[in-house]
Design a protein around this motif. Structure first.
Motif, mmCIF file in Angstrom:
data_model
loop_
_atom_site.group_PDB
_atom_site.id
_atom_site.type_symbol
_atom_site.label_atom_id
_atom_site.label_comp_id
_atom_site.label_asym_id
_atom_site.label_seq_id
_atom_site.Cartn_x
_atom_site.Cartn_y
_atom_site.Cartn_z
ATOM 1 N N VAL A 1 -19.112 -53.260 3.380
ATOM 2 C CA VAL A 1 -19.136 -53.740 1.995
ATOM 3 C C VAL A 1 -20.555 -53.700 1.444
ATOM 4 N N THR A 2 -21.522 -54.003 2.278
ATOM 5 C CA THR A 2 -22.923 -53.914 1.855
ATOM 6 C C THR A 2 -23.256 -52.500 1.406
ATOM 7 N N LEU A 3 -22.795 -51.501 2.148
ATOM 8 C CA LEU A 3 -23.037 -50.104 1.780
ATOM 9 C C LEU A 3 -22.363 -49.766 0.454
ATOM 10 N N VAL A 4 -21.126 -50.226 0.263
ATOM 11 C CA VAL A 4 -20.411 -49.960 -0.987
ATOM 12 C C VAL A 4 -21.157 -50.575 -2.171
ATOM 13 N N ILE A 5 -21.622 -51.804 -2.015
ATOM 14 C CA ILE A 5 -22.366 -52.471 -3.093
ATOM 15 C C ILE A 5 -23.630 -51.691 -3.436
ATOM 16 N N TYR A 6 -24.294 -51.186 -2.410
ATOM 17 C CA TYR A 6 -25.519 -50.413 -2.622
ATOM 18 C C TYR A 6 -25.245 -49.156 -3.448
ATOM 19 N N LEU A 7 -24.062 -48.549 -3.253
ATOM 20 C CA LEU A 7 -23.732 -47.297 -3.933
ATOM 21 C C LEU A 7 -23.121 -47.483 -5.320
ATOM 22 N N LEU A 8 -22.687 -48.709 -5.649
ATOM 23 C CA LEU A 8 -22.019 -48.947 -6.931
ATOM 24 C C LEU A 8 -22.824 -48.513 -8.163
ATOM 25 N N PRO A 9 -24.123 -48.760 -8.227
ATOM 26 C CA PRO A 9 -24.877 -48.370 -9.431
ATOM 27 C C PRO A 9 -24.836 -46.878 -9.749
ATOM 28 N N PHE A 10 -24.456 -46.047 -8.762
ATOM 29 C CA PHE A 10 -24.407 -44.606 -8.992
ATOM 30 C C PHE A 10 -23.135 -44.184 -9.710
ATOM 31 N N LEU A 11 -22.170 -45.104 -9.893
ATOM 32 C CA LEU A 11 -20.918 -44.755 -10.581
ATOM 33 C C LEU A 11 -21.115 -44.801 -12.092
#
Length: 306
Positions: free
Chosen positions: A296-306
């Motif tokens: 989940v930490t990795l997913v949160i890190y990648l969210l701003p790229f959407l």
């Protein structure tokens, strides 16, 4: 690193403490898991669903978009789980247990606090998560019951079982009362909130009691495969559907995040209530909750790229 520490301290540690208390209670007092399961299914879960839906504010447009996304996502992840089950050649109750561990995820007591943290209490993203929670509360009480009983019961028996589950009636009732602005009398509203507030603690204690009472012959391969499908493939499929639909910004981010959370406690409650692979289900929930600290930490890190 900040996300990592925050998720660990505010999600993983509180959940783990409640689970450990449940396990300790079983070891000390040999609590009856069936009684706890019935309290969750027939008291706490229906109250939570009713209160959350009655008090939420959902626009028709957002409701339609999110439901369409959820339909595509649920179909895709169900097909993926079915292909995996056939490849692994699971038999009997294990087929339903694996399905439930992949397609039912913790959209309430894990995803809602997570949504509030990531989006700083934004009402729009919270309404999206509430819709997902609504569907994820409905499905375990219908499809989930079928999954754990299909190998040993007829359609008629399963439908009779589903018809006696109160949660499926709370959803339309909450929408109707909210639509017509029917107030809930205070003598009813107060105990409803007390019970709804107790859902998370009771569900986590139930998981702890189940973990404390099971034989720890760890089903390593099956559990890790379940965790991989839920924690890795779940958000990947969610991302692909978001891109396919052309969604972006906070809506896309909230939807992808909603797909990344660990296996739902409902899979354990179903397994216990209907005596269907409770050890595997408990281990799948426990390990996915622990491993989600990283995924989940990795997913949160990648969210701003959407």
């Amino acid at each position: 690193m900040t996300y990592f520490v925050h998720i660990f301290l505010n999600n993983i540690v509180p959940l783990s403490i409640m689970i450990l208390i449940g396990a300790a209670m079983y070891r000390t007092f040999k609590l009856d898991i069936k009684t706890l399961s019935k309290l969750n299914f027939f008291v706490f879960s229906p109250a939570l669903v009713f209160v959350k839906l009655y008090e939420s504010e959902l626009s028709v447009a957002v409701l339609g978009q999110v439901l369409f996304f959820f339909l595509l996502f649920f179909t895709a992840i169900s097909v993926m789980a079915e292909i995996f089950i056939r490849i692994r050649q699971y038999k009997g109750g294990m087929k339903g247990a694996m399905r439930n561990s992949v397609v039912f995820y913790n959209s309430a007591n894990y995803a809602i606090p997570l949504n509030q943290m990531v989006f700083v209490g934004d009402a729009f993203t919270m309404s999206i998560q509430m819709i997902i929670m609504m569907m994820q509360n409905l499905l375990p009480n219908t499809l989930g019951v079928y999954n754990v009983n299909a190998h040993k019961s007829s359609w008629k028996d399963i439908l009779r079982t589903v018809a006696f589950l109160p949660t499926i009636y709370m959803i339309p009732l909450a929408f109707v009362l909210r639509h017509f602005e029917v107030p809930i009398p205070q003598p009813i509203n107060t105990p409803l909130h007390y019970i709804a507030d107790g859902f998370m603690a009771t569900a986590l204690l139930t998981l702890g009691v189940q973990l404390g009472g099971m034989k720890w012959k760890f089903m390593f391969s099956d559990v890790l495969w379940s965790n991989f499908l839920r924690l890795i493939m779940g958000p990947v499929i969610g991302l692909l559907i978001v891109l396919l639909l052309g969604l972006e910004g906070p809506m896309a981010q909230a939807l992808v995040l909603s797909c990344a959370v660990p296996t739902s406690l409902s899979s354990v409650l179903l397994a216990v209530e209907y005596d269907n692979e409770p050890d595997f289900s408990s281990q799948a929930v426990f390990m996915s909750t622990v491993l989600s600290m990283f995924t989940v930490t990795l997913v949160i890190y990648l969210l701003p790229f959407l």
